[in-house]
Scaffold this active site. Structure first.
Site, PDB file in Angstrom:
ATOM      1  N   HIS A 125      -4.921   6.848  14.801  1.00 37.38           N
ATOM      2  CA  HIS A 125      -5.757   6.771  13.593  1.00 37.38           C
ATOM      3  C   HIS A 125      -6.608   5.522  13.525  1.00 37.38           C
ATOM      4  O   HIS A 125      -7.200   5.245  12.475  1.00 37.38           O
ATOM      5  CB  HIS A 125      -4.891   6.817  12.334  1.00 37.38           C
ATOM      6  CG  HIS A 125      -4.168   8.101  12.131  1.00 37.38           C
ATOM      7  ND1 HIS A 125      -4.672   9.130  11.358  1.00 37.38           N
ATOM      8  CD2 HIS A 125      -2.989   8.545  12.609  1.00 37.38           C
ATOM      9  CE1 HIS A 125      -3.808  10.138  11.355  1.00 37.38           C
ATOM     10  NE2 HIS A 125      -2.777   9.813  12.114  1.00 37.38           N
TER      11      HIS A 125
ATOM     12  N   THR B 212     -11.506  10.137   4.969  1.00 41.21           N
ATOM     13  CA  THR B 212     -11.270  11.450   4.355  1.00 41.21           C
ATOM     14  C   THR B 212     -11.783  11.448   2.920  1.00 41.21           C
ATOM     15  O   THR B 212     -12.102  12.499   2.372  1.00 41.21           O
ATOM     16  CB  THR B 212      -9.769  11.813   4.371  1.00 41.21           C
ATOM     17  OG1 THR B 212      -9.015  10.658   3.994  1.00 41.21           O
ATOM     18  CG2 THR B 212      -9.337  12.272   5.750  1.00 41.21           C
TER      19      THR B 212
ATOM     20  N   LYS C 205     -14.709  -1.974   6.185  1.00 38.71           N
ATOM     21  CA  LYS C 205     -15.230  -0.940   5.281  1.00 38.71           C
ATOM     22  C   LYS C 205     -16.445  -1.448   4.485  1.00 38.71           C
ATOM     23  O   LYS C 205     -17.129  -0.696   3.834  1.00 38.71           O
ATOM     24  CB  LYS C 205     -14.130  -0.463   4.339  1.00 38.71           C
ATOM     25  CG  LYS C 205     -12.985   0.274   5.063  1.00 38.71           C
ATOM     26  CD  LYS C 205     -11.893   0.698   4.090  1.00 38.71           C
ATOM     27  CE  LYS C 205     -10.645   1.229   4.772  1.00 38.71           C
ATOM     28  NZ  LYS C 205     -10.767   2.626   5.227  1.00 38.71           N
TER      29      LYS C 205
ATOM     30  N   LYS D 262     -11.584   3.043  -1.785  1.00 40.17           N
ATOM     31  CA  LYS D 262     -10.839   3.053  -0.524  1.00 40.17           C
ATOM     32  C   LYS D 262     -10.125   1.717  -0.406  1.00 40.17           C
ATOM     33  O   LYS D 262     -10.399   0.801  -1.176  1.00 40.17           O
ATOM     34  CB  LYS D 262     -11.777   3.244   0.667  1.00 40.17           C
ATOM     35  CG  LYS D 262     -12.978   2.291   0.639  1.00 40.17           C
ATOM     36  CD  LYS D 262     -13.953   2.514   1.789  1.00 40.17           C
ATOM     37  CE  LYS D 262     -14.872   3.682   1.607  1.00 40.17           C
ATOM     38  NZ  LYS D 262     -14.585   4.824   2.468  1.00 40.17           N
ATOM     39  N   ARG D 263      -9.212   1.583   0.565  1.00 38.70           N
ATOM     40  CA  ARG D 263      -8.575   0.293   0.760  1.00 38.70           C
ATOM     41  C   ARG D 263      -9.618  -0.787   1.009  1.00 38.70           C
ATOM     42  O   ARG D 263     -10.695  -0.513   1.541  1.00 38.70           O
ATOM     43  CB  ARG D 263      -7.613   0.357   1.956  1.00 38.70           C
ATOM     44  CG  ARG D 263      -6.314   1.044   1.638  1.00 38.70           C
ATOM     45  CD  ARG D 263      -5.582   0.349   0.503  1.00 38.70           C
ATOM     46  NE  ARG D 263      -5.039  -0.915   0.915  1.00 38.70           N
ATOM     47  CZ  ARG D 263      -3.763  -1.115   1.246  1.00 38.70           C
ATOM     48  NH1 ARG D 263      -2.904  -0.121   1.174  1.00 38.70           N
ATOM     49  NH2 ARG D 263      -3.334  -2.304   1.610  1.00 38.70           N
TER      50      ARG D 263
ATOM     51  N   LYS E  56     -13.908  14.281   0.365  1.00 36.29           N
ATOM     52  CA  LYS E  56     -13.578  14.625  -1.027  1.00 36.29           C
ATOM     53  C   LYS E  56     -14.807  14.488  -1.925  1.00 36.29           C
ATOM     54  O   LYS E  56     -15.070  15.339  -2.779  1.00 36.29           O
ATOM     55  CB  LYS E  56     -12.434  13.735  -1.541  1.00 36.29           C
ATOM     56  CG  LYS E  56     -11.119  13.972  -0.800  1.00 36.29           C
ATOM     57  CD  LYS E  56     -10.080  12.872  -1.028  1.00 36.29           C
ATOM     58  CE  LYS E  56      -9.003  12.954   0.058  1.00 36.29           C
ATOM     59  NZ  LYS E  56      -8.190  11.731   0.179  1.00 36.29           N
TER      60      LYS E  56
HETATM   61  C1  26Q Z   1       1.564  -0.835  11.039  1.00 34.65           C
HETATM   62  C2  26Q Z   1       2.560  -1.733  11.414  1.00 34.65           C
HETATM   63  C3  26Q Z   1       3.283  -2.403  10.466  1.00 34.65           C
HETATM   64  C4  26Q Z   1       3.029  -2.178   9.133  1.00 34.65           C
HETATM   65  C5  26Q Z   1       2.052  -1.286   8.750  1.00 34.65           C
HETATM   66  C6  26Q Z   1       1.326  -0.619   9.704  1.00 34.65           C
HETATM   67  C7  26Q Z   1       0.268   0.337   9.290  1.00 34.65           C
HETATM   68  C8  26Q Z   1       0.408   1.072   8.125  1.00 34.65           C
HETATM   69  C9  26Q Z   1      -0.575   1.963   7.726  1.00 34.65           C
HETATM   70  C10 26Q Z   1      -0.858   0.533  10.058  1.00 34.65           C
HETATM   71  C11 26Q Z   1      -1.820   1.425   9.660  1.00 34.65           C
HETATM   72  C12 26Q Z   1      -1.693   2.154   8.492  1.00 34.65           C
HETATM   73  C13 26Q Z   1      -2.687   3.102   8.009  1.00 34.65           C
HETATM   74  C14 26Q Z   1      -3.752   3.458   8.675  1.00 34.65           C
HETATM   75  C15 26Q Z   1      -4.724   4.395   8.116  1.00 34.65           C
HETATM   76  O1  26Q Z   1      -4.633   4.809   6.972  1.00 34.65           O
HETATM   77  N1  26Q Z   1      -5.716   4.804   8.900  1.00 34.65           N
HETATM   78  C16 26Q Z   1      -6.710   5.746   8.420  1.00 34.65           C
HETATM   79  O2  26Q Z   1      -6.284   7.055   8.772  1.00 34.65           O
HETATM   80  C17 26Q Z   1      -7.130   8.030   8.206  1.00 34.65           C
HETATM   81  C18 26Q Z   1      -6.537   9.389   8.523  1.00 34.65           C
HETATM   82  O3  26Q Z   1      -6.731   9.703   9.866  1.00 34.65           O
HETATM   83  C19 26Q Z   1      -8.535   7.892   8.726  1.00 34.65           C
HETATM   84  O4  26Q Z   1      -9.350   8.809   8.045  1.00 34.65           O
HETATM   85  C20 26Q Z   1      -9.053   6.468   8.492  1.00 34.65           C
HETATM   86  O5  26Q Z   1     -10.316   6.313   9.123  1.00 34.65           O
HETATM   87  C21 26Q Z   1      -8.063   5.469   9.054  1.00 34.65           C
HETATM   88  O6  26Q Z   1      -8.462   4.137   8.741  1.00 34.65           O
END
Ligand code: 26Q
Length: 819
Positions: free
Chosen positions: A360, A656, A554, A548-549, A660
């Protein structure tokens, strides 16, 4: 089999709710609080869900068909009542009954605690997938962690983000079923002892610490089907204070404290997305989910399919949502070898046909690597298995690329005393996919290119999607009804039908109705803003939204600088024609991400400056909505005119939210990044506003260096003015220290690379496109024509299509329902 509970008419349903209130809570409908009424409604819906769930489970066990286990550290499901009620009852029966009972439905629905068990896109995607899997009658379980604290609650105090814990389980969770009798033991720590016996290496895990994993199942309903799948979320429980020796030494208090520490594992969701390194508790969480789930899968496999474990790949696919649950892979090796007596090659043969992996992100800071010094003591046996996988891999790679040290290090699972989780996935998964066409291309051609060359057949591109039931039908019912009044309701299950709506873009009456609905949604949002933020907004202004985050990539900063630019223009020349805009931001920043928090502070400072300046004459308003969540998104997105999807090209894997907004008739201003590229292809160049560098230009940095940044900075006087306002001028009356950190990063960079996310580089292109949008917005007929085409062109972005793609390319599950 028949479901034993069906609410075939409103009288039935009404009686069921009243009975529940009396029998479960000892209250009549007149005396019950909204919270109790919520609970009674949820219990009524739950009854029929559970009987469908039992029937589904029975049927799946009898049929012995293949099952998907979707492993994810996050499931951002949002509230369930409306969704489940819709799925079970089809009509608006539920609403009618509550209306009849004189209940304020919207207020009642807010009593449902909102599970925020995810950070953002990845977690929400998992939730959309569960909806689509069930709707498509595919047998699947979503496996995750039952965090007691979801993503923090965000507040804004003095323009700055504050964080508070989100104890969402406070008043109980109606939707979950605790199954303590199915608990699993997860072992960590200890040491391993091994010896050879009859040509087999026997491994013993000595003195491990045991943590119980208690499953909580949450039913997942689908649209127009009786199938009910479920999510299985694990809670950590220490089996009890058992260390008698410690007891005898009077270590009672310490023993209890240790028990508490073990139970921390399922306490809290880590609020970092796309960045976090070396946190032992996170590693424990990842192993806890992986081990509990895989042990359960094997147990369940034996129960349903018999003892021939060679058959696992034919009956089970385990999907890994990003690298977070990767340890499920060596865990299955461990079980097959240490517990089931398989040799390495047989175990390997099974494992390498069972796992599929989705990536991702391409952000290097998010590609998780665990240091050996943390990993080995916590998971000694898993470590030895990973070592062995690496050893065998390196032998193979050495033959393929003799002497190419750089390549070997890059492809290794263990290098520089770190374990590279992505490489472990690439080596062991039978399928790997990116989440948009562009993202997959970047994986295959760049960051995973070496692996793609070895085995290009296992790489797939599967563009993300969203569930139209939640993101249009339930959150924007008026628009859903308008659509159905013209093209029928088939689009709810067959999203390609939406394209029939294209014909109505030319119909003035339809355009008028479409615009009316948007206006009504904007009015509702405006009341929310008034109530919660005390700010009056012009409901006829353009609602320009970025939700978004918060991340530098971004580029909320680009949006903020554009507002400052408009402000300056208005101050200079108040009489110049201007399209009024309401800029709305919603974004949580990871609590440790200082720059992101500074950007929030900047946005709030700009809001304070602009909103209160009488010279602006209410032409611009800036709103920062607190605590962005699924339920806020459900209100915000239907009210949006312009959707901001402006990431630095090449950085947003898919996005995503973009889908929406499009579905709800917003136009997009966007970079050619992630799924924006495909939105552009679907809706056509005339109906989307694309600006800025493309990803290949960003990648080569397009002769972009300090000199070029300086050149733009000095030649673009409007931009120059805006940048200087970060460290001098009226913003400093609000934040006396100004925004040096942001200024510094833009002009000089953190590691000598200025403007790392190309904010300065893309500024002019962005501003010009925004000017065009302001113009277009005045031509209302044309605007609504384009808006309708956006909704009508969104069919491709249904998560039903995404799930079908996964199933055709990777999973190969059979659809099945029980009646
Ligand atoms: C990793 C290691 C330790 C702690 C946390 C994490 C961690 C947690 C959440 C790393 C990444 C995430 C989330 C990533 C994320 O939300 N990515 C998004 O995924 C979406 C679905 O595929 C995409 O549409 C977005 O582009 C992408 O940023």
């Amino acid at each position: 089999m028949e479901s034993n509970i069906k609410y075939t008419n409103e009288i039935n349903l009404k009686k069921a709710i009243i009975d529940k209130l009396q029998q479960e809570y000892g209250r009549t409908i007149e005396d019950a609080s909204l919270e109790l009424i919520y609970k009674a409604c949820a219990l009524v819906v739950r009854d029929s869900l559970l009987s469908n769930m039992a029937a589904t489970d029975k049927k799946d066990r009898e049929d012995k068909i293949k099952k998907l286990y979707y492993l994810s550290m996050e499931f951002l499901i949002g509230r369930s009542l409306v969704n489940n009620a819709l799925n079970l009852m089809q009509t608006d029966m539920f609403r009618n009954v509550l209306n009849d009972l004189g209940i304020n439905i919207d207020e009642m629905l807010k009593k449902e605690p909102e599970p925020g068990l995810g950070n953002g896109g990845l977690g929400r995607l998992a939730a959309c997938f569960m909806d689509s899997l069930t709707t498509l009658d595919l047998p699947a379980v979503g496996c995750g962690i039952r965090y007691e604290y979801g993503l923090f609650k965000q507040g804004i105090k003095n323009g700055m983000q504050t964080e508070e814990p989100d104890f969402w389980l406070d008043s109980g969770n109606i939707w979950e079923i605790e199954r303590s009798e199915e608990k699993i033991e997860v072992k960590i720590g200890g040491t391993i002892e091994s010896h050879w016996e009859d040509g087999k290496l026997l491994v013993k895990h000595v003195n491990p610490k045991i943590i119980s994993a208690i499953p909580y199942d949450i039913p997942v309903s689908g649209y127009d089907t009786n199938r009910v799948n479920y999510m299985r979320l694990w809670k950590a429980r220490s089996p009890g204070v058992m260390d008698m020796e410690a007891f005898n030494q009077g270590e009672y208090i310490n023993a209890i404290a240790e028990k508490e520490r073990d139970e921390l594992i399922s306490k809290v969701l880590y609020p970092e997305d796309n960045n976090l390194h070396g946190k032992l508790l996170r590693l424990k969480q990842e192993y806890f989910l992986s081990s509990a789930t895989v042990q359960w899968i094997i147990k369940d496999f034996k129960l349903n399919y018999g003892n021939n474990l060679f058959d696992i790949p034919n009956k089970v696919t385990i999907h890994i949502n990003d690298t977070h649950p990767t340890l499920a892979i060596p865990e299955l090796m461990r079980i097959l070898m240490d517990e089931e007596g398989f040799g390495w090659d047989d175990a390997w043969g099974i494992v390498t046909r069972t796992f599929a992996y989705t990536n991702h992100t391409v952000m290097s800071e998010a590609l998780v690597k665990w240091p050996v010094y943390l990993f080995q003591p916590l998971l000694p046996r898993i470590f030895s298995i990973v070592m062995e996988i690496n050893q065998r891999l390196m032998e193979k790679l050495n033959r393929a690329y003799p002497g190419d040290r750089k390549k070997l290090e890059y492809m290794a699972i263990i290098a520089h005393d770190q374990i590279n989780m992505a490489n472990l996935c690439l080596v062991t998964s039978f399928a790997v996919n990116g989440v948009s066409a562009l993202h997959t291309r970047i994986l295959v051609e760049d960051i995973f290119a070496d692996y793609a060359r070895l085995d290009s057949g296992k790489f797939h591109s599967i563009t993300n999607g969203i569930t139209f039931r939640r993101w249009l039908h339930n959150s924007n019912r008026a628009l859903s009804n308008l659509i159905s009044s013209r093209i029928g309701t088939d689009w709810l299950k067959d999203s390609t039908q939406l394209s029939k709506l294209k014909a109505y873009a030319d119909d003035p009456e339809f355009r008028w109705l479409f615009a009316e609905i948007k206006q009504e949604n904007k009015n509702k949002l405006a009341s929310y803003i008034k109530e919660n933020h005390g700010i009056e907004v012009d409901v006829h202004s353009m609602f320009d939204v970025q939700a978004k985050r918060l991340h530098e990539y971004k580029r909320q900063l680009l949006n903020a600088l554009h507002i400052l630019y408009l402000y300056n223009r208005l101050i200079e020349d108040p009489n110049r024609p201007f399209t009024p805009r309401t800029f709305i931001f919603a974004a949580k920043a990871a609590p440790g991400y200082t720059r992101a928090k500074n950007i929030i502070r900047l946005i709030n400072a700009i809001a304070e400056l602009v909103n209160k300046d009488p010279r602006i004459n209410n032409m611009i308003k800036v709103i920062f909505l607190e605590n962005y969540s699924v339920s806020i998104a459900e209100m915000l997105i239907p009210a949006t005119d312009l959707s901001e999807q402006i990431s630095t090209a090449g950085k947003e894997a898919s996005g995503t939210g973009n889908m929406k907004f499009m579905l709800n008739g917003a136009l997009t201003i966007g970079s050619l990044d992630g799924a924006n590229v495909e939105i552009y292809e679907q809706v056509g160049a005339d109906n989307i506003y694309i600006f800025g560098l493309r990803s290949d230009e960003v990648e080569s940095r397009y002769e972009y260096n300090s000199d070029e940044v300086q050149r733009i900075y000095t030649s673009d006087t409007a931009l120059h003015q805006v940048l200087e306002q970060l460290i001098s001028g009226p913003l400093l009356d609000i934040v006396p220290d100004g925004f040096k950190d942001i200024y510094q990063s833009l002009l000089f960079g953190d590691y000598g690379m200025p403007d790392p996310y190309m904010v300065i580089r893309d500024f002019r292109a962005y501003v010009e496109m925004q000017d065009k949008i302001s113009n277009d917005f005045k031509d209302t007929e044309l605007w609504w024509y384009k808006a309708i085409l956006n909704t009508a062109s969104a069919g491709f972005f249904s998560s039903d299509r995404t799930i079908k793609d996964y199933n055709d390319k990777i999973w190969h599950l059979e659809a099945s329902k029980w009646s």
